[in-house]
Structure formats: C-alpha cells, structure tokens
Scaffold this active site. Sequence first.
Site, PDB file in Angstrom:
ATOM      1  N   ALA A  99       0.835  -1.207   0.000  1.00 53.21           N
ATOM      2  CA  ALA A  99       0.000   0.000   0.000  1.00 53.21           C
ATOM      3  C   ALA A  99       0.870   1.259   0.000  1.00 53.21           C
ATOM      4  O   ALA A  99       1.780   1.402   0.816  1.00 53.21           O
ATOM      5  CB  ALA A  99      -0.911  -0.011   1.226  1.00 53.21           C
ATOM      6  N   TYR A 123       8.934  11.162  -3.238  1.00 54.83           N
ATOM      7  CA  TYR A 123       8.678   9.718  -3.272  1.00 54.83           C
ATOM      8  C   TYR A 123       9.889   8.957  -2.730  1.00 54.83           C
ATOM      9  O   TYR A 123       9.772   8.109  -1.841  1.00 54.83           O
ATOM     10  CB  TYR A 123       8.373   9.309  -4.712  1.00 54.83           C
ATOM     11  CG  TYR A 123       8.138   7.832  -4.936  1.00 54.83           C
ATOM     12  CD1 TYR A 123       7.278   7.102  -4.121  1.00 54.83           C
ATOM     13  CD2 TYR A 123       8.763   7.165  -5.993  1.00 54.83           C
ATOM     14  CE1 TYR A 123       7.051   5.743  -4.343  1.00 54.83           C
ATOM     15  CE2 TYR A 123       8.539   5.824  -6.228  1.00 54.83           C
ATOM     16  CZ  TYR A 123       7.687   5.121  -5.399  1.00 54.83           C
ATOM     17  OH  TYR A 123       7.468   3.779  -5.621  1.00 54.83           O
TER      18      TYR A 123
END
Length: 296
Positions: A68, A130
């Site tokens: 996830a 990220y």
Amino acid sequence: MKILVTGANGYLGQGVVKALLDNGHSVVAADFKTTYVDVRAEKKDCDLFSIEEPYTYFGKPDVLLHLAWRDGFVHYSENHIADLPKHYHFLKQMVDAGIAKISVMGTMHEIGFFEGSINENTPCHPMSLYGIGKDALRNCVAMMTNGKHTNWQWLRGYYIVGHSEFGCSIFSKITAAEKEGKAEFPFTMGQNQFDFIDYNDFCAQVAAAVGQDEINGIINICSGKPEKLADRVERFIKENGYSIKLKYGAFPDRPYDSKAVWGDSKKINQIIRHYHLNIKPFGDASFLGLVIPYYT
C-alpha cells in the site's frame, strides 16, 4: 504460510496476490476495495490505517507484505511525506504484536542520482519526495525490528513493463494512447538506461522473496541489466503490434535520472536457485562490461 498483502487491489497487488496463491500460500488481501483481487484470497475491504490491533484483525498472519502506497508515480506529491507516520504506526503495530516477518515494497528512487549497479550497500541520496518517503520508511523498518523477533525485507523495485492501460507507467500510458487512436506519443530522447522487468517476472520475484525466510534485508526486484529507454519502449510497441510512434525530444530528461542504473540481482537469483523455483535467473555479473550511458 499465511501472508497479509496490503494494497492488494492495486496494479502490483493483483499480480503479486495471484503469484503467492499459485505458490501455495494462504493470502489475506487488504485494500479499500478488493474487487479485482483473485477469488482464492481472503478479502478484507478496509481502511488499513484506522484498524485497531491489525495483527489480530487480519487473523495473525505469518508475514505482512506491505504494498500500500499513495501517489507512487507522482514523485513530488506531498502525500509521500504526509502518509509516512501512518505507514510507520501500522508497521510498528504489526512488529510489536510479534509478526514473524514484514516485507515492504521499496523503490530504486531511494538512491537518487547514481550510475552503475545498485546493491544493498549503495548510499541513498533521494531527489524526490517519493524517494525521500520510501528511504525514511526503510530506515524506520530496520530500526523498529532491531532486537525483535521479526525479520524484515525491503523489496526494492525497478521499472516494470506491463500491458495494462490503467497504470501510470510510460508503458500503460502508451497502451492507453494506442487504444485512444493517437498517432504520436510525446517522449524524451530515450537515451538513459534503466533496469526493466516484465510485470509477471516482477510479481514472481516478489512472491519468491516473501515466501522464504533465509534471505532478508534489502532485495532488488529487478532484471539485473540496463537497457536504453528508447530501445525498450520501441520493443514494447513492436511486441504489442501498436501503430503509435514516439515523438522524440518532446520532453526533457528528468534531472534526477541517471545515465545508466540497474539492480544487482545476486540476492533474488540466490532465492530462485536455492528454492528451485520455476523462474529464470536474472542478470549476471558478467554483464557489467556495458556502456554506461538509465527511468521509474
């Protein structure tokens, strides 16, 4: 082995769940919705981060495979940082409850600008939110499991080649553009070299790594060799019989993309060979005589 997979309904999750089931594991698949998850899995539609005592809620799995992650292809999304405490708290709850192993999906973008082969000792200097978020979580995982009875794996992913039009990779975008009838696809010059791995191989490698207990820590999920972006995309177009053409030079290269970068495949190949898995070995140290003139 009973394996909890988070993010199971996502592009990667669907294929990994199937590969784990095919390998004979019991899978608990968790996501907001599990519409597209293999019917053989036990499905849990839920908000992962709002569950109290998740280890008990998910039936005390042997392994957590944490896929996830929000906005994976939006490299400067602030959600990578905003969500970090939620990921940390969820994983820490599982470790404190005594789960035997946690495996978390990482990314080569943790490394930042680098040229050459990436292994578990390569220094990380991420250049996007990220990469920063994933790098921070990896360090947290190593720290929270230190002195515990929980083993950890960090599955560092590279560039996945898939045929779905619904993903966010360049290959998904080209597939979508082809289906929309577009004649051209705006592109860079495509001279950077990256480590490309086909979707099915990626899922098989993840399932192989998670399904064994001998080799842990950072494990590259990769092909072990670089290929020019232009060559791989042109090959992808040809393999699929697409008529779309690349419009070279429409976009500049990203400043944090290296000229050539690829994963060291030693550990994943050890897993494949040691467990006599029906997966081809990837890469080879003999490949390193290449031209170093690298993408996710």
